[in-house]
Write an enzyme that holds these catalytic residues in place. Structure first.
Site, PDB file in Angstrom:
ATOM      1  CG  HIS A 104      42.839  15.476  32.910  1.00 55.14           C
ATOM      2  ND1 HIS A 104      43.191  15.390  31.576  1.00 55.14           N
ATOM      3  CD2 HIS A 104      43.425  16.609  33.383  1.00 55.14           C
ATOM      4  CE1 HIS A 104      43.946  16.444  31.262  1.00 55.14           C
ATOM      5  NE2 HIS A 104      44.104  17.191  32.333  1.00 55.14           N
TER       6      HIS A 104
ATOM      7  CD  GLU B 206      39.048  22.721  31.533  1.00 57.68           C
ATOM      8  OE1 GLU B 206      38.672  23.465  32.461  1.00 57.68           O
ATOM      9  OE2 GLU B 206      40.238  22.597  31.185  1.00 57.68           O
TER      10      GLU B 206
ATOM     11  CG  ASP C 126      42.193  25.315  29.369  1.00 54.80           C
ATOM     12  OD1 ASP C 126      42.682  26.338  28.864  1.00 54.80           O
ATOM     13  OD2 ASP C 126      42.739  24.682  30.294  1.00 54.80           O
TER      14      ASP C 126
ATOM     15  CD  GLU D 224      43.214  12.860  29.709  1.00 50.15           C
ATOM     16  OE1 GLU D 224      42.818  12.111  30.603  1.00 50.15           O
ATOM     17  OE2 GLU D 224      42.683  13.965  29.453  1.00 50.15           O
TER      18      GLU D 224
ATOM     19  CD  GLU E  70      43.458  21.020  29.436  1.00 47.73           C
ATOM     20  OE1 GLU E  70      43.040  21.903  30.211  1.00 47.73           O
ATOM     21  OE2 GLU E  70      44.524  20.387  29.634  1.00 47.73           O
TER      22      GLU E  70
ATOM     23  NE  ARG F 110      47.434  19.096  26.192  1.00 43.21           N
ATOM     24  CZ  ARG F 110      46.666  19.411  27.223  1.00 43.21           C
ATOM     25  NH1 ARG F 110      47.148  20.082  28.256  1.00 43.21           N
ATOM     26  NH2 ARG F 110      45.398  19.055  27.231  1.00 43.21           N
TER      27      ARG F 110
ATOM     28  CB  THR G  33      39.648  30.051  27.679  1.00 43.16           C
ATOM     29  OG1 THR G  33      41.006  30.028  28.111  1.00 43.16           O
ATOM     30  CG2 THR G  33      38.863  28.965  28.399  1.00 43.16           C
TER      31      THR G  33
ATOM     32  CE  LYS H 280      46.673  24.059  30.537  1.00 42.16           C
ATOM     33  NZ  LYS H 280      45.468  23.379  30.018  1.00 42.16           N
TER      34      LYS H 280
ATOM     35  CG  ASP I  85      41.135  25.273  33.861  1.00 46.29           C
ATOM     36  OD1 ASP I  85      40.024  24.778  34.129  1.00 46.29           O
ATOM     37  OD2 ASP I  85      41.873  24.839  32.961  1.00 46.29           O
TER      38      ASP I  85
ATOM     39  CD  GLN J 252      50.067  22.295  29.648  1.00 40.79           C
ATOM     40  OE1 GLN J 252      49.495  21.985  28.589  1.00 40.79           O
ATOM     41  NE2 GLN J 252      49.611  21.903  30.815  1.00 40.79           N
TER      42      GLN J 252
HETATM   43 MN    MN Z   1      42.193  23.163  31.651  1.00 41.00          MN
END
Ligand code: MN
Length: 403
Positions: free
Chosen positions: A118, A186, A218, A343, A184, A222, A242, A238, A111, A225
């Site tokens: 971002h 992606e 993904d 975000e 996420e 948080r 996925t 993570k 990834d 993480q």
């Molecule tokens: Mn990602």
């Protein structure tokens, strides 16, 4: 080109698209198919049982670029020339009556972190007193090796992960369910032709190795993480799941979608330069419980997938058939173009308000997230990437209780 299959070109699955996937008709084993309109065409019955009566696209991916292009042109002929209809029509299945599977056996998963917006947004949130981008960011596509075995097909329920998390004001971590579960949005790139150990893949050879493009969510815890990532990067926050879309859109369908990448300043090192940059005008939409909360534009991504592949192999590491690498969260400049909740809510400070009146900072149990995308196709058509979807189920943090 018009197909004899009842297919509304504007629905995104006309002959300009023809994405590949793996499906099972009711009560039958999986095989490779292409999506046409509201149907799936069984390629094992139509073209080649040896190559397509398989549970993944990998044997076809390994066959290489010439075979991919030849197969696509044969399919376009079969699906547009009325004379082939009697032979081909029995191999069409309504897509809502089949089971869609993971399209590829994922070999390795990488990834990246290729959106300047971002990376800058996260920098501003977490390092407010320094430059938003770290010094390496404009010199190389930053990435990490992820977990291939937990890449799951769209529709797989996503259990809220458990783990260590330490709020900033706590002295020690505690164990429990993630309370900052995020997405996420992606774009993923599927490798077909392997490369040789010790031989980097040049940016110009991207389309010799990469077969096509899918959508990726993904999922990211948080809180887990934030506590674990120093100094080696993403790990359990993570790797729990996925999700990828069932359809892989071949690069051959994306000629009209190619756009330049943003100007790169400073100019990257030679091995990262591209004769013709592989920017792609993909428009993503993120839905939370059926409501669009963001429309991230892929076209603004700083690093192209050809640059990512060149960087991933510049040390001599090889790629394999079935490798999947993803772009990183796609975020644009506008507030409603951000591809993650961290975000969109600015680290939980500005909740997203849904039309029901409900608010979200991070995901609640029972929430469903779906990511879709479209791109320009030949003759002014629009291609659909379908969607990748997943619903959050409650955590089970007590292994003894799971029986
Ligand atoms: Mn990602």
């Amino acid at each position: 080109m018009t197909t004899w299959v009842p297919a509304d070109e504007q629905a995104g699955f006309g002959v300009a698209n023809l994405p590949y996937g793996v499906f099972s008709p009711p009560g039958q084993p999986p095989r490779v198919g292409v999506r046409i309109g509201e149907y799936v065409l069984d390629l094992a019955a139509t073209l080649d049982a040896e190559l397509f009566a398989r549970g993944s696209l990998n044997p076809f991916l390994a066959a290489g670029r010439a075979r991919w292009t030849e197969t696509r042109s044969r399919l376009r002929e079969l699906l547009t020339d009325e004379r082939h209809r009697p032979a081909v029509e029995p191999a069409l299945y309504p897509v809502d009556r089949v089971t869609l599977h993971l399209p590829i056996e994922v070999a390795d998963f990488v990834d990246f972190y290729a959106s300047e917006e971002h990376a800058s947004n996260l920098g501003r949130m977490f390092r407010p007193d320094s430059e938003p981008l770290l010094p390496n960011w404009k010199h190389l596509p930053v990435g990490y090796h992820g977990r291939a075995g937990t890449v799951v097909p769209s529709g797989t329920p996503i259990a809220r992960p458990c783990g260590q998390r330490k709020p900033p004001d706590a002295d020690v971590p505690t164990f429990g369910p993630s309370v900052r579960l995020d997405i996420e949005a992606e774009v993923g790139f599927v490798v077909g032709t392997p490369s040789t150990l010790g031989e980097p893949v040049a940016t110009k050879d991207f389309a010799e190795h990469v077969f096509g493009v899918c959508l990726v969510n993904d999922w990211s815890a948080r809180d887990i993480q934030a506590w674990e990532y120093v100094p080696l990067g993403p790990f359990l926050g993570k790797s729990f799941a996925t999700s990828i879309s069932p359809w892989v859109v071949p690069l051959d369908a994306l000629a009209e979608a190619r756009v330049p990448t943003p100007r790169q300043q400073p100019a990257p090192l030679d091995y990262l330069t591209e004769p013709e940059p592989w920017g792609l005008d993909l428009r993503l939409a993120v839905e939370l419980n059926g409501e669009v909360i963001a429309r991230p534009p892929y076209a603004g991504m700083y690093w192209s997938p050809a640059q990512m592949l060149a960087h991933m192999t510049v040390n001599g590491a090889s790629v394999r058939t079935g490798d999947l690498y993803a772009s990183g969260t796609v975020s644009g400049q506008a507030a409603d173009q951000r591809g993650s909740l961290i975000e969109l809510t600015w680290n939980g400070r500005e909740p997203v308000r849904l039309s029901s009146g409900e608010e979200r900072t991070f995901l609640a149990d029972g929430d469903t997230v779906s990511i879709s995308a479209t791109a320009p196709g030949e003759g002014g058509s629009r291609l659909s990437f379908g969607q990748v979807t997943g619903r959050i189920t409650p955590a089970n943090c007590d292994p003894a209780a799971s029986g």
